[in-house]
Write a protein that holds these residues in place. Structure first.
Motif, PDB file in Angstrom:
ATOM      1  N   LEU A   1       7.574 -11.288 -11.090  1.00 32.61           N
ATOM      2  CA  LEU A   1       6.506 -11.734 -10.200  1.00 32.61           C
ATOM      3  C   LEU A   1       6.793 -11.252  -8.777  1.00 32.61           C
ATOM      4  O   LEU A   1       7.868 -11.488  -8.239  1.00 32.61           O
ATOM      5  N   LYS A   2       5.815 -10.585  -8.159  1.00 27.35           N
ATOM      6  CA  LYS A   2       6.010 -10.010  -6.826  1.00 27.35           C
ATOM      7  C   LYS A   2       5.407 -10.892  -5.738  1.00 27.35           C
ATOM      8  O   LYS A   2       4.353 -11.495  -5.935  1.00 27.35           O
ATOM      9  N   ALA A   3       6.077 -10.933  -4.595  1.00 27.63           N
ATOM     10  CA  ALA A   3       5.509 -11.531  -3.391  1.00 27.63           C
ATOM     11  C   ALA A   3       4.736 -10.439  -2.669  1.00 27.63           C
ATOM     12  O   ALA A   3       5.296  -9.399  -2.317  1.00 27.63           O
ATOM     13  N   LEU A   4       3.438 -10.640  -2.459  1.00 26.16           N
ATOM     14  CA  LEU A   4       2.567  -9.601  -1.911  1.00 26.16           C
ATOM     15  C   LEU A   4       2.112  -9.972  -0.507  1.00 26.16           C
ATOM     16  O   LEU A   4       1.636 -11.090  -0.275  1.00 26.16           O
ATOM     17  N   ASN A   5       2.232  -9.018   0.422  1.00 25.90           N
ATOM     18  CA  ASN A   5       1.691  -9.277   1.755  1.00 25.90           C
ATOM     19  C   ASN A   5       0.174  -9.118   1.731  1.00 25.90           C
ATOM     20  O   ASN A   5      -0.409  -8.698   0.729  1.00 25.90           O
ATOM     21  N   ASN A   6      -0.466  -9.447   2.837  1.00 24.10           N
ATOM     22  CA  ASN A   6      -1.924  -9.432   2.876  1.00 24.10           C
ATOM     23  C   ASN A   6      -2.504  -8.069   2.523  1.00 24.10           C
ATOM     24  O   ASN A   6      -3.473  -7.967   1.763  1.00 24.10           O
TER      25      ASN A   6
ATOM     26  N   GLU B   1       2.139 -13.829  -0.482  1.00 22.55           N
ATOM     27  CA  GLU B   1       3.450 -14.239   0.035  1.00 22.55           C
ATOM     28  C   GLU B   1       3.366 -15.352   1.081  1.00 22.55           C
ATOM     29  O   GLU B   1       4.106 -16.332   1.016  1.00 22.55           O
ATOM     30  N   ASP B   2       2.456 -15.220   2.030  1.00 25.86           N
ATOM     31  CA  ASP B   2       2.359 -16.201   3.107  1.00 25.86           C
ATOM     32  C   ASP B   2       1.212 -17.183   2.906  1.00 25.86           C
ATOM     33  O   ASP B   2       0.848 -17.922   3.829  1.00 25.86           O
ATOM     34  N   GLY B   3       0.639 -17.192   1.709  1.00 25.19           N
ATOM     35  CA  GLY B   3      -0.391 -18.156   1.369  1.00 25.19           C
ATOM     36  C   GLY B   3      -1.635 -18.049   2.233  1.00 25.19           C
ATOM     37  O   GLY B   3      -1.843 -17.070   2.964  1.00 25.19           O
TER      38      GLY B   3
END
Length: 471
Positions: free
Chosen positions: A251-256, A340-342
């Protein structure tokens, strides 16, 4: 002989560890298998057998993952024609787990290939003491035979025979260990108790007391709850052999920017798993609302397109991992990553959002009392709606909104209501994708409506131990 039960809420699934002195078997394992391995280690036994009663419709089984981790052999119905390596079983087959003797009984009806495992503890006697009956016999109910198009009557007849000619011939003291309990859609009305005995079910199970085959068939094939979309997919996946969880992409954390780029490709959906109140305040346009506190797995399998990648919006990484676990349990493996930053990071970057107005039950009642031109759409199941509903509301179960939205005026002011606010939020997100803009979600749902004394008490809500469709 020792039996440990593992109950998975949400899908109301029961799996089991059957232990001897040095070895054990796991029956109908779920996909996240660490719990079985940890239990076996705690008991000081080795997992040597993995037993499948049938090709499960409502969840993806963990048989391949468990076999890979432990080296145990998989035993499955021969009639299932499974593609993975296994020992095929038919009626009359038997095997041993040290002093435990296990006989195989073919019990079709819920599915065509279903088998049950009859267990005799030879250290104590020579009679069957336990039956692992999968979805043939439940506590207070029996497996539904209507999941295969065009086969309902044939399977109902097979189920009747499996019950009356086979399982009910077991000793009254024989313990019944089913694969599901209250809250599962694999039956109509399972009891909350998770185990029983043959004798008790003979006396109190409504379906077993329907002695006439025609009456039995009618009872089990008419007015059944709708079957979620993933029921047909899961059986096929389980027969073929699911993907190994350890081999699925991390699972990746994705920026905007990455998140937006994946949306623009057109092969992904946005799934917002935050509470429905947060979704109502701010969400990414065209996102699905599926509150992780709701009956998440069932409605994810039911509502989400399986041919799309999934981009998650969550409150935290932990919530993203929990959502991924539940999605994989119902065969939705195409999970790309999470924002990532919701939503805080999204809105502080100046990116656009959509909203769903949340209306309280008091406000809704005032609207209806004043005669405002507001359409109330009740998205609960038809049976719930029939029990009690708001006068002049219309009933469109949430899964049917995907097609039946054309029956509604996209310019009308519409309030969606369910039991609590979860399913109605799902419905609002679906309608919003179809161009509806004057939408309200009734927070508190019919539970709040009854609590405010605007209507009779919800029959489901007065039973705190039952699992409703809302979770």
């Amino acid at each position: 002989m020792i039996i440990e039960q593992f109950f998975t809420g949400g899908i109301a699934h029961s799996s089991y560890l059957l232990g001897a002195n040095r070895t054990c078997a796991v029956i109908d394992p779920r996909r996240d298998i660490d719990t079985y391995i940890e239990q076996a280690q705690e008991m000081g036994v080795k997992i040597t057998h993995i037993l499948e009663t049938h090709l499960h419709a409502d969840f993806i089984s963990g048989h391949l993952d468990l076999a890979r981790r432990t080296g145990a052999q998989i035993y499955a119905p021969k009639a299932g024609n499974c593609d993975f390596e296994h020992i095929p079983l038919s009626e009359g087959d038997s095997f041993r787990l040290e002093g435990i003797h296990i006989d195989v009984l073919e019990t079709p009806g819920h599915t065509p290939e279903h088998i049950s495992y009859l267990v005799t503890d030879t250290s104590r006697g020579d009679e069957t003491v336990t039956v692992f009956c999968g979805d043939t016999l439940f506590v207070g109910d029996v497996g539904r035979p209507d999941l295969f198009p065009g086969m309902a009557k044939e399977l109902a007849a097979q189920l009747y025979e499996s019950l009356h000619e086979k399982l009910l011939n077991l000793p009254d003291f024989c313990e019944v260990y089913p694969a599901h309990g209250a809250g599962s859609l694999c039956g109509r009305a399972m009891a909350a108790k998770r185990t029983s005995t043959i004798g008790y079910e003979k006396k109190y199970n409504y379906a077993l007391n329907i002695k006439n085959l025609e009456d039995f068939t009618n009872a089990l094939t008419k007015n059944m709850p709708a079957a979620p979309d993933h029921f047909s997919r899961c059986s096929v996946i389980n027969a073929k052999g699911p993907a190994i969880v350890e081999e699925l992409p991390e699972l990746k954390a994705l920026n905007n920017n990455d998140f937006i780029g994946l949306i623009e490709k057109g092969d992904s959906i946005v799934l917002d798993v935050r509470c429905f109140e947060s979704f109502g305040g701010q969400h990414i346009p065209n996102a699905y609302s599926l509150d992780l506190k709701s009956n998440f797995a069932t409605f994810a399998g039911w509502l989400l397109p399986p041919d799309k990648n999934i981009l998650l919006v969550t409150d935290s990484q932990g919530q993203a991992l929990d959502a991924s676990l539940w999605l994989r349990r119902v065969g939705l493996d195409r999970i790309t990553g999470y924002l990532e930053d919701g939503m805080f990071g999204w809105v502080t970057a100046g990116l656009g959002t959509d909203h769903i107005a949340q209306i309280s039950i008091v406000e809704l009642h005032e609207k209806l009392t004043k005669g405002d031109e507001t359409l109330v759409v009740d998205v609960r199941a038809a049976s719930e709606y029939e029990d009690f509903h708001i006068q002049n509301s219309i009933n469109i179960p949430v899964h049917e909104l995907r097609e039946r939205y054309v029956e509604l005026d996209p310019e009308a002011e519409i309030v969606l209501i369910c039991g609590s606010g979860h399913r109605s939020s799902m419905g609002c997100s679906i309608l919003q994708q179809k161009g509806f803009r004057k939408l309200y979600n009734a927070a508190g749902g019919m539970t709040g409506y009854a609590a405010a004394k605007y209507g009779p008490e919800c029959p489901m809500c007065r039973l705190p131990w039952t699992a409703s469709s809302d979770g």
